[in-house]
Write an enzyme that holds these catalytic residues in place. Structure first.
Site, PDB file in Angstrom:
ATOM      1  N   LYS A 291      70.468  36.956  41.572  1.00  0.00           N
ATOM      2  CA  LYS A 291      70.169  37.813  40.425  1.00  0.00           C
ATOM      3  C   LYS A 291      71.095  37.431  39.266  1.00  0.00           C
ATOM      4  O   LYS A 291      72.308  37.283  39.442  1.00  0.00           O
ATOM      5  CB  LYS A 291      70.365  39.282  40.817  1.00  0.00           C
ATOM      6  CG  LYS A 291      69.700  40.273  39.885  1.00  0.00           C
ATOM      7  CD  LYS A 291      69.716  41.678  40.476  1.00  0.00           C
ATOM      8  CE  LYS A 291      68.913  42.633  39.605  1.00  0.00           C
ATOM      9  NZ  LYS A 291      68.886  44.000  40.147  1.00  0.00           N
ATOM     10  N   GLU A 381      61.385  56.691  49.608  1.00  0.00           N
ATOM     11  CA  GLU A 381      61.386  58.096  49.197  1.00  0.00           C
ATOM     12  C   GLU A 381      60.868  59.029  50.288  1.00  0.00           C
ATOM     13  O   GLU A 381      61.403  60.133  50.478  1.00  0.00           O
ATOM     14  CB  GLU A 381      60.558  58.266  47.920  1.00  0.00           C
ATOM     15  CG  GLU A 381      61.152  57.607  46.689  1.00  0.00           C
ATOM     16  CD  GLU A 381      60.771  56.142  46.557  1.00  0.00           C
ATOM     17  OE1 GLU A 381      61.212  55.501  45.587  1.00  0.00           O
ATOM     18  OE2 GLU A 381      60.039  55.624  47.432  1.00  0.00           O
ATOM     19  N   ARG A 409      55.986  59.837  45.290  1.00  0.00           N
ATOM     20  CA  ARG A 409      55.699  58.988  46.443  1.00  0.00           C
ATOM     21  C   ARG A 409      55.950  59.710  47.762  1.00  0.00           C
ATOM     22  O   ARG A 409      55.589  59.210  48.824  1.00  0.00           O
ATOM     23  CB  ARG A 409      56.554  57.712  46.355  1.00  0.00           C
ATOM     24  CG  ARG A 409      56.208  56.836  45.165  1.00  0.00           C
ATOM     25  CD  ARG A 409      57.333  55.885  44.788  1.00  0.00           C
ATOM     26  NE  ARG A 409      57.612  54.875  45.788  1.00  0.00           N
ATOM     27  CZ  ARG A 409      57.101  53.632  45.790  1.00  0.00           C
ATOM     28  NH1 ARG A 409      56.248  53.265  44.857  1.00  0.00           N
ATOM     29  NH2 ARG A 409      57.436  52.762  46.719  1.00  0.00           N
TER      30      ARG A 409
END
Length: 654
Positions: A291, A381, A409
């Site tokens: 990243k 979630e 979600r």
């Protein structure tokens, strides 16, 4: 708009067909130009994500170079990693408008480009979406079309990703390639067994020896022509026979697993992808990336900080911070983070849970202070909610901290696992209302409506930091049951916010301002917009009462009787959807009790609102201070007639 130099090759790339005219030897140069263009633009516009797209530049170039996009369909997960994709697919010159009102979206968006085959913003949807495309094209007689899902290792922790993998392994004729972008990060460092599993694969000496042999075989695959399937079978057998436990997870799901490969070797990636095009059925390519790759300061710095750093100096790496001249209120997130630690120090039952957003939600403060009582469960979630429910069955008080749009979600878990069992789980819903530049995928527009429809659920929203602290204090008391507290992204209004906490009586509002002409009923932070409006209206001669409802469920019926007995004109203000929101609740009460006041509801209309600054979106929806003033003027004809010419122009009064 500032002009940016796209580079010698990139200036002539208007679509992937132009990219495919380049030679393999030119791919490193075009990759570097794409990376530099992202750095140049994002460092100046400052409202965008950064590290994720830098990490997949070579992968993006290789994918569009090898596959015939958009005929071959490329699906990005989450979307933070799609900036290079946008630049190469006709949006190079528009890229400086990224995430600004009227500009391009920060995420793939079907209405924006045919190359954005699937709209994303939330994570872990790419495998299921791409599989649906693959099955559809097989059914329509186009089995030759390629379907590629690019998913990060963070997004792979969600249940939906595993559900997609499980189904894809059953659809053995589906032309699906899953590219696992493994950089050990989502926004914060990844957690869980999958992270350890992928680390085992990438560090296994046995695996890497076999991997080299396998790729040597694959490089020769094109020579076998009609016998390619037999070669693939040998490759698969070699993998299964040699990798032992490292291959079990993906291979057991009927995926052919290849990798790990260097995700920054663009020529090598192009060759690998070209070979994989000829291999039928579901397959997974494991790419190792970094990243922030290619920008020294993001590579060496804090990757969470460089996920979305704001404006920065691209030469020195200095992130530009505007230092205010006077003390500023804290962000609501920070108030939550410090307050939960205060509460947990006094109440040993309190636990903190977040699905992969410890920094964004400020639960990282508790994770540092009380690591044994706070949990980052990954991008999961549904699990976060049911895990919280399990804690609550044992007498603990979990504070489940989830962004409002992500809470959607796990709605079934809220109903079935928490509310039906009347468990004391405290949902702290961050980013309620307009989230700003993230746009429609991230706005927390619906939680008031979806939470207030659930039996046993308390639904509350603070107008300021003190109220947030008091609501958190109240929610952790005995026998509170399911309790939802929503608050927006960004700053509150109190510089002296660390007030002594005290319990609130659930379902009680408060009168903020006394008035005679009209009443404003607000919930949450927009009550401050109402106060700004009232202060200006006072100078126009209007007498406006203001009530901070604080609770949408249960409603303060005593206060509502007082209001509707006195006022025949009422305005409701909320930063949530109008359908089923607080205004709807007020209207239901009014009708049920036989009142007949004229009520005007302000909030988010029945449409998807796209990206912009929060202030721009408040104004667009009509519930900022000016919008409230215009509404009051429209409902009070006598006030309208007394306005000056300047005031009529300012508030668009005819």
């Amino acid at each position: 708009m500032a002009k940016y130099n796209p580079g010698q090759l990139l200036k002539d790339i208007n679509n992937p067909a132009d990219l495919r005219k380049l030679t393999e030897e030119q791919l490193p140069q075009i990759s570097e130009e794409v990376r530099q263009y992202i750095i140049d633009v994002v460092s100046e516009i400052g409202n965008s994500h950064f590290g994720a797209s830098l990490g997949v530049v070579e992968l993006t170039v290789a994918l569009h170079y090898v596959f015939d996009t958009p005929t071959d369909q490329l699906v990005w997960d989450v979307g933070h990693q799609a900036y290079g994709h946008k630049i190469l697919t006709g949006r190079r010159d528009a890229f400086p408008t990224n995430r600004t009102k009227g500009g391009i979206s920060g995420f793939p968006k079907r209405s924006e480009s045919e190359y954005d085959t699937f709209g994303v913003g939330h994570s872990s949807t790419s495998i299921s979406g791409a599989l649906g495309m693959a099955v559809a094209n097989r059914y329509k007689g186009h089995p030759e079309r390629q379907h590629i899902a690019v998913i990060g290792d963070g997004a792979m922790t969600a249940g939906l990703a595993f559900e997609g993998l499980n189904h894809a392994g059953y659809e053995k004729d589906a032309n699906l390639l899953v590219v696992l972008n493994d950089n050990c990060m989502s926004i914060d460092p990844n957690v869980g067994a999958l992270r350890d599993y992928l680390t085992d694969i990438t560090t296994s000496h046995t695996y890497n020896k076999v991997k080299d042999e396998v790729w040597t075989m694959l490089e020769k695959i094109s020579k076998f022509g009609p016998d390619a399937r037999s070669v693939v079978s040998k490759v698969s057998t070699a993998l299964k026979g040699s990798l032992l436990k490292q291959s079990n997870m993906f291979e057991s799901l009927n995926f052919r697993y290849f990798g790990p490969v260097d995700g920054h070797d663009v020529i090598g990636l192009a060759k690998v992808l070209e070979d994989l095009k000829d291999i039928p059925g579901p397959k997974i390519l494991h790419c190792l990336t970094k990243k922030g790759k290619g920008f020294k300061y993001s590579e060496e710095g804090n990757p969470t900080q460089w996920h979305a750093p704001g404006v920065f100096n691209k030469d020195t790496g200095e992130i530009v911070k505007i230092v205010p001249s006077s003390p500023q209120p804290p962000k609501y997130q920070e108030v939550f983070g410090h307050t939960i630690v205060e509460l947990a120090e006094e109440n040993e039952k309190i636990m903190g849970i977040t699905p992969a957003m410890p920094s964004g939600s400020s639960l990282n403060i508790m994770m540092k202070a009380m690591p044994d009582r706070s949990f980052d469960v990954g991008i999961a979630e549904q699990h976060a909610v049911t895990f919280s429910a399990g804690l609550a069955t044992q007498g603990l008080v979990p504070f489940c901290n989830i962004y409002s749009s992500f809470m959607q979600r796990a709605y079934d878990q809220v109903i079935h696992d928490v509310a039906l069992q009347n468990l004391n789980v405290v949902f702290c819903l961050d980013r309620a209302g307009f989230a700003g530049a993230d746009g429609a995928t991230h706005h927390g527009a619906y939680d008031i409506a979806y939470m207030r429809s659930i039996p046993n659920m308390v639904v509350a929203a603070p107008m300021n930091e003190a109220e947030l602290r008091n609501m958190m204090f109240t929610a952790q008391q005995e026998n509170m049951g399911p309790f939802s507290i929503r608050y927006p992204r960004g700053k509150g209004v109190m510089t002296e916010w660390k007030t002594k906490m005290k319990p609130m009586k659930v379902g009680t509002g408060r009168k903020v301002t006394t008035g005679e002409d009209i009443a404003i009923l607000s919930i949450g932070h927009p009550g401050n917009f109402a106060q700004d409006a009232i202060n200006e209206l006072k100078g126009m001669g209007a007498s406006v009462a203001h009530y901070d409802m604080r609770f949408v469920k249960p409603l303060d019926e005593s206060l509502l009787h007082e209001i509707f007995s006195k006022f025949d004109k009422v305005i409701t203000v909320e930063d949530g959807c109008l359908m089923g929101g607080m205004g709807s609740a007020i209207l239901e009460f009014m009708v049920d009790q036989g009142y007949s006041s004229k009520v005007k509801r302000l909030g988010i209309h029945d449409e998807y609102v796209h990206h912009g600054t929060q202030q721009e979106l408040f104004a667009e929806a009509g519930y900022d201070a000016n919008g409230i003033i215009k509404t009051v003027i429209a409902m009070l004809p006598e006030l309208k007639s007394s306005l000056s010419s300047e005031e009529k122009v300012k508030y668009s009064v005819g």
